[in-house]
Write a protein that holds these residues in place. Structure first.
Motif, mmCIF file in Angstrom:
data_model
loop_
_atom_site.group_PDB
_atom_site.id
_atom_site.type_symbol
_atom_site.label_atom_id
_atom_site.label_comp_id
_atom_site.label_asym_id
_atom_site.label_seq_id
_atom_site.Cartn_x
_atom_site.Cartn_y
_atom_site.Cartn_z
ATOM 1 N N ALA A 159 0.896 -1.238 0.084
ATOM 2 C CA ALA A 159 -0.115 0.013 0.179
ATOM 3 C C ALA A 159 0.836 1.296 -0.133
ATOM 4 O O ALA A 159 1.848 1.400 0.642
ATOM 5 C CB ALA A 159 -0.789 -0.097 1.205
ATOM 6 N N GLY A 160 0.496 2.005 -0.888
ATOM 7 C CA GLY A 160 1.323 3.404 -0.880
ATOM 8 C C GLY A 160 2.605 3.737 -1.596
ATOM 9 O O GLY A 160 3.110 4.559 -1.720
ATOM 10 N N ILE A 161 2.667 2.217 -2.539
ATOM 11 C CA ILE A 161 3.890 2.466 -3.403
ATOM 12 C C ILE A 161 3.394 2.134 -4.981
ATOM 13 O O ILE A 161 2.809 1.074 -4.919
ATOM 14 C CB ILE A 161 4.962 1.436 -3.041
ATOM 15 N N THR A 162 3.602 3.011 -5.911
ATOM 16 C CA THR A 162 3.360 2.583 -7.224
ATOM 17 C C THR A 162 4.456 1.949 -8.025
ATOM 18 O O THR A 162 5.314 1.722 -7.482
ATOM 19 C CB THR A 162 2.987 3.803 -7.888
ATOM 20 N N GLN A 163 3.909 1.260 -8.893
ATOM 21 C CA GLN A 163 5.115 0.727 -9.882
ATOM 22 C C GLN A 163 5.921 1.669 -10.318
ATOM 23 O O GLN A 163 7.067 1.237 -10.757
ATOM 24 C CB GLN A 163 3.954 -0.084 -10.897
ATOM 25 N N LYS A 164 5.379 2.856 -10.579
ATOM 26 C CA LYS A 164 6.268 3.834 -11.161
ATOM 27 C C LYS A 164 7.422 4.035 -10.195
ATOM 28 O O LYS A 164 8.779 4.181 -10.599
ATOM 29 C CB LYS A 164 5.488 5.091 -11.353
ATOM 30 N N ALA A 165 7.137 4.214 -9.073
ATOM 31 C CA ALA A 165 7.993 4.446 -7.847
ATOM 32 C C ALA A 165 9.215 3.258 -7.808
ATOM 33 O O ALA A 165 10.100 3.364 -7.832
ATOM 34 C CB ALA A 165 7.498 4.590 -6.524
ATOM 35 N N MET A 166 8.615 2.072 -7.938
ATOM 36 C CA MET A 166 9.317 0.995 -7.976
ATOM 37 C C MET A 166 10.588 0.838 -9.080
ATOM 38 O O MET A 166 11.367 0.453 -9.294
ATOM 39 C CB MET A 166 8.590 -0.488 -7.845
ATOM 40 N N TRP A 167 9.677 1.153 -10.516
ATOM 41 C CA TRP A 167 10.464 1.173 -11.465
ATOM 42 C C TRP A 167 11.727 2.156 -11.385
ATOM 43 O O TRP A 167 12.867 1.948 -11.609
ATOM 44 C CB TRP A 167 9.626 1.608 -12.654
ATOM 45 N N LYS A 168 11.473 3.479 -10.803
ATOM 46 C CA LYS A 168 12.571 4.372 -10.645
ATOM 47 C C LYS A 168 13.524 3.930 -9.888
ATOM 48 O O LYS A 168 14.652 4.089 -10.065
ATOM 49 C CB LYS A 168 11.946 5.580 -10.305
ATOM 50 N N ALA A 169 13.182 3.416 -8.755
ATOM 51 C CA ALA A 169 13.960 3.288 -7.480
ATOM 52 C C ALA A 169 14.785 1.997 -7.853
ATOM 53 O O ALA A 169 16.169 2.079 -7.677
ATOM 54 C CB ALA A 169 13.189 2.903 -6.399
ATOM 55 N N THR A 170 14.407 1.064 -8.505
ATOM 56 C CA THR A 170 15.161 -0.097 -8.988
ATOM 57 C C THR A 170 16.391 0.204 -9.858
ATOM 58 O O THR A 170 17.194 -0.319 -10.048
ATOM 59 C CB THR A 170 14.683 -1.281 -9.603
ATOM 60 N N ARG A 171 15.716 1.021 -10.978
ATOM 61 C CA ARG A 171 16.869 1.821 -11.975
ATOM 62 C C ARG A 171 18.001 2.289 -11.478
ATOM 63 O O ARG A 171 19.085 2.116 -11.611
ATOM 64 C CB ARG A 171 16.293 2.804 -13.035
ATOM 65 N N SER A 172 17.645 3.017 -10.507
ATOM 66 C CA SER A 172 18.414 3.833 -9.500
ATOM 67 C C SER A 172 19.468 3.082 -8.744
ATOM 68 O O SER A 172 20.480 3.067 -8.659
ATOM 69 C CB SER A 172 17.587 4.967 -8.729
ATOM 70 N N ALA A 173 18.963 1.809 -8.278
ATOM 71 C CA ALA A 173 19.630 0.980 -7.386
ATOM 72 C C ALA A 173 20.698 0.253 -8.374
ATOM 73 O O ALA A 173 21.937 0.043 -7.908
ATOM 74 C CB ALA A 173 18.793 0.106 -6.666
ATOM 75 N N LEU A 174 20.164 -0.082 -9.440
ATOM 76 C CA LEU A 174 21.272 -0.858 -10.735
ATOM 77 C C LEU A 174 22.288 0.035 -11.014
ATOM 78 O O LEU A 174 23.438 -0.085 -11.089
ATOM 79 C CB LEU A 174 20.357 -1.071 -11.705
ATOM 80 N N THR A 175 21.894 1.539 -11.049
ATOM 81 C CA THR A 175 23.110 2.563 -11.575
ATOM 82 C C THR A 175 24.074 2.424 -10.431
ATOM 83 O O THR A 175 25.250 2.500 -10.697
ATOM 84 C CB THR A 175 22.511 3.701 -11.700
ATOM 85 N N ASP A 176 23.736 2.405 -9.232
ATOM 86 C CA ASP A 176 24.652 2.578 -8.108
ATOM 87 C C ASP A 176 25.379 1.269 -7.774
ATOM 88 O O ASP A 176 26.348 1.238 -6.952
ATOM 89 C CB ASP A 176 23.841 2.910 -6.901
ATOM 90 N N ALA A 177 24.759 0.093 -8.260
ATOM 91 C CA ALA A 177 25.384 -1.203 -7.799
ATOM 92 C C ALA A 177 26.628 -1.310 -8.563
ATOM 93 O O ALA A 177 26.807 -1.061 -9.723
ATOM 94 C CB ALA A 177 24.291 -2.270 -8.267
ATOM 95 N N PRO A 178 27.695 -1.916 -7.812
ATOM 96 C CA PRO A 178 28.864 -2.113 -8.399
ATOM 97 C C PRO A 178 29.099 -3.477 -9.026
ATOM 98 O O PRO A 178 28.203 -4.310 -8.940
ATOM 99 C CB PRO A 178 29.644 -2.431 -6.962
ATOM 100 N N GLY A 179 29.979 -3.676 -9.973
ATOM 101 C CA GLY A 179 30.336 -4.971 -10.439
ATOM 102 C C GLY A 179 31.213 -5.712 -9.073
ATOM 103 O O GLY A 179 32.091 -5.163 -8.803
#
Length: 696
Positions: A159-179
């Motif tokens: 409740a309270g979290i949209t698919q859009k927010a999840m999409w943005k947050a996961t992209r952002s987490a991927l950008t920060d994730a190291p190899g």
């Protein structure tokens, strides 16, 4: 192993570092168990929506999602409250409406300016013959069309979290994730065609088609394997640490055990002989034994346990046998005592019931070494209980006994050898997940002379017939269990179900013939009711599932399970194992409420078809899932975010072999792959394992 490696810092930062996540959303996510960017990455999409561009909504068959470019026409604000706001639009081949409820006109004018072109995506439905999209999921200017993925991942939501927010947050987490450096065995990785960790994460979060969401898709299979490997590495480290804890080499001489074997009326089965020798080999080494003895109902675990206990007594030590309840402890005592007498050794029981002078006398005898084998409940853990030379602990019915308690036991003597017995045949994948730190012996044969139990399914509608048959059987001197289900976890209702059945049977069968045992009774009353049944004073015992584990009444040859459709397969198999312990032909009647669901019928039919507990447990796992088979709350089963124990059972075995092999080559995890494996343990938050390496 001082602390978390720096390379992982971005994955363990606060959630608000991610795009589109403010303090409030972060709080909502935390309630759902997503606390760090790492958790965000481990939350994979559960499905996907096809949003690739189409020329017109005519290309889809409603109701279905369509993504099209439209020219925006007139706005039609609602004339009365509660009516929807409509916007007329046209694509290349047709016109339709966008519909909004409770929307502000000024907001919609800005979002959808008349005369301009926009890309819209949403579910097309036909209402009163007119095509419409109610609350489109996406509305973007043509220049930003790229913002709508062709195949949009759908995340599990709270409740309270949209698919859009999840999409943005996961992209952002991927950008920060190291190899990260590779921890998977190179040959395995090549054979499976698995991508690197970072690439696998990126692929898993950007599926291109439904097939990419399957647990067998390469990216997902790799990420699942990472979790299984981290888990098995932790168990392998625990195993290595417990084996390093120098045990005592106890060399069995066979003097006592041969006396017992000679007095037995039958020969042990091949499986028993094999288990006895595996245990003897473990006892001889100075490494601490940590072995699971897994055997089906009636496969003869008690004899194997006694042989192990006699082995340490022969070598000059003491043994303890622990049961989960007082009834079971006394029953073990009754089973073991006549055998121990053949060997001429002293066996005693210690439970919470021992008080005062009697208890003091037993403690003294233990400390002096005059008691060779102690049978007891968890009461043997109390601080004032001191053994002269405790070398082996046999623990019965393990799932009420986690890794932490196993460790505690070691504190009672020098590293005590541990043998855990379970009568619950557990499918191999779960056994590895739960007991991967142990070595396993399996009893998969039954001793001769045990008649099979006839299992029949009977509708509850035929209750009168069933009770009449029971009356005749009791008149012939037979004894029966009558098990009532726990209703909805409510102990009060459970009590009434059992009490009602007790009253009715008593009315038909007569006073003094029927006994009652349920979870709400004081322990002393429960024991007394059991004792009357064991002694044959009562002929029928009405009970809730408290009798499921271990009770042994050889004369009881009938098992009635009321509402059998409410029990799990493993539970029914355990209950059925309570009969067929004597020489009489035994019956198990499964009473069910019609109509049965498809899976309910399948469950009961499996029981009718086979008495093989291992076959039943595999089926149970396939039907119910891992948590239910063991009862997740007390199972000590890891909770995986990506791996699926049912579907990836084979991978669990690969992970165990791999983890043990890695540690055999590199016990301190110092090689390049070893260092990468340490990073994996930090990534999977296996702090316990990390402590085990640093201790080692």
């Amino acid at each position: 192993m001082s602390g978390r490696p720096e390379i992982l810092f971005p994955l363990f930062a606060g959630l608000t570092k991610l795009d589109g996540i403010g303090p409030k959303t972060a709080q909502t996510l935390e309630h759902a168990g997503v606390v760090t960017p790492r958790d965000m990455l481990m939350t994979l999409p559960v499905s996907g929506v096809d949003r690739h561009r189409r020329a017109s909504i005519r290309d889809v068959v409603p109701p279905a999602v369509a993504t099209v470019e439209v020219t925006i026409g007139e706005h039609h604000p609602p004339r009365t409250r509660g009516r929807p706001y409509r916007v007329h639009v046209e694509d290349a081949q047709s016109s339709f409406q966008l519909v909004f409820f409770h929307a502000r006109g000024d907001y919609l004018q800005k979002l959808l300016p008349t005369g301009q072109r926009r890309i819209v995506s949403g579910k097309v439905e036909i209402f009163d013959g007119i095509a419409q999209i109610v609350h489109p999921d996406h509305v973007v200017p043509v220049a930003e069309a790229e913002d709508i993925p062709a195949f949009e991942p759908v995340y599990p939501l709270h409740a309270g979290i949209t698919q859009k927010a999840m999409w943005k947050a996961t992209r952002s987490a991927l950008t920060d994730a190291p190899g990260l450096a590779e921890w998977i065995d190179p040959n395995l990785k090549k054979r499976e065609g698995w991508p690197d960790w970072h690439a696998a994460m990126a692929l898993a979060h950007a599926p291109q088609a439904t097939s990419d969401l399957s647990p067998h898709a390469q990216a997902r299979a790799r990420l699942a394997y990472d979790e299984l490997l981290a888990h098995q590495l932790t168990l392998a480290l625990a195993r290595a640490a417990s084996r390093r804890a120098t045990g005592v080499a106890s060399a069995p001489t066979g003097v006592l055990s041969n006396k017992v074997l000679a007095a037995l009326p039958y020969k042990p089965t091949n499986a028993q002989t094999r288990a006895i020798s595996e245990i003897a080999a473990d006892l001889k080494t100075p490494l601490k034994m940590n072995r699971l003895l897994q055997g089906d109902v009636g496969s003869g675990k008690t004899l194997v346990a006694l042989m192990a206990l006699l082995g340490v007594v022969e070598a000059g030590g003491q043994g303890v046998m622990m049961a989960p309840t007082e009834i079971l402890a006394r029953q073990h005592l009754d089973g073991l005592r006549p055998l121990a007498e053949n060997a001429g050794i002293t066996l005693e029981v210690l439970t919470g019931r021992d008080k005062g002078a009697a208890r003091a006398a037993k403690l003294k005898a233990l400390a002096w070494g005059d008691i060779h084998i102690l049978v007891g409940t968890h009461a043997v853990f109390q601080k004032d209980i001191v053994f002269n030379d405790l070398r082996l602990a046999v623990i019965d019915e393990q799932h009420r006994f986690g890794v932490a308690q196993r460790m505690e036991l070691g504190a009672k003597g020098r590293a005590v050898d541990v043998l855990v017995m379970t009568a619950t045949p557990i499918p191999r994948s779960l056994a590895l997940a739960q007991y991967g730190d142990m070595d396993v012996s399996v009893l998969d044969e039954k001793p001769p002379g045990r008649p099979p139990v006839q299992t029949a399914l009977v509708s509850i509608a035929r209750m009168d017939e069933v009770v009449e048959k029971l009356r005749k059987a009791v008149a012939d001197g037979r004894q029966a269990y009558w098990v009532c289900p726990l209703v909805e976890e409510s102990e009060v209702v459970d009590m009434t179900a059992a009490e009602e059945r007790f009253k009715r049977l008593r009315a038909t069968l007569g006073e003094g013939v029927v006994g009652l045992v349920h979870g709400q009774m004081p322990p002393a009353d429960k024991d007394a009711a059991m004792a009357r049944f064991v002694a044959g004073e009562t002929k029928v015992l009405v009970a809730t599932t408290v009798i499921e584990v271990g009770v042994n009444v050889p004369n009881a040859s009938i098992m009635m399970v009321e509402h059998a459709d409410r029990f799990g397969l493993a539970q029914l198999h355990q209950l059925r194992g309570r009969v067929g312990r004597g020489t009489a032909a035994s019956t198990c009647l499964l009473l069910y409420q019609s109509p049965l669901s498809e899976s309910g019928r399948r469950r009961l039919e499996i029981l009718r078809e086979t008495e093989d507990g291992f076959a039943i447990s595999e089926e149970d796992l396939a039907m119910r899932g891992a948590g239910d088979v063991i009862g997740t709350a007390q199972s000590g089963l890891p909770r995986f975010r990506i791996a699926d124990l049912e579907r990836q059972a084979a991978q669990m075995a690969v992970a165990q072999t791999d983890a043990r092999a890695l540690l055999a080559d590199d016990p301190k995890l110092e090689s390049d792959r070893g260092q990468a494996a340490r990073t994996l343990l930090w990534l999977m938050e296996q702090d316990k394992a990390i402590r085990l390496i640093s201790v080692g």
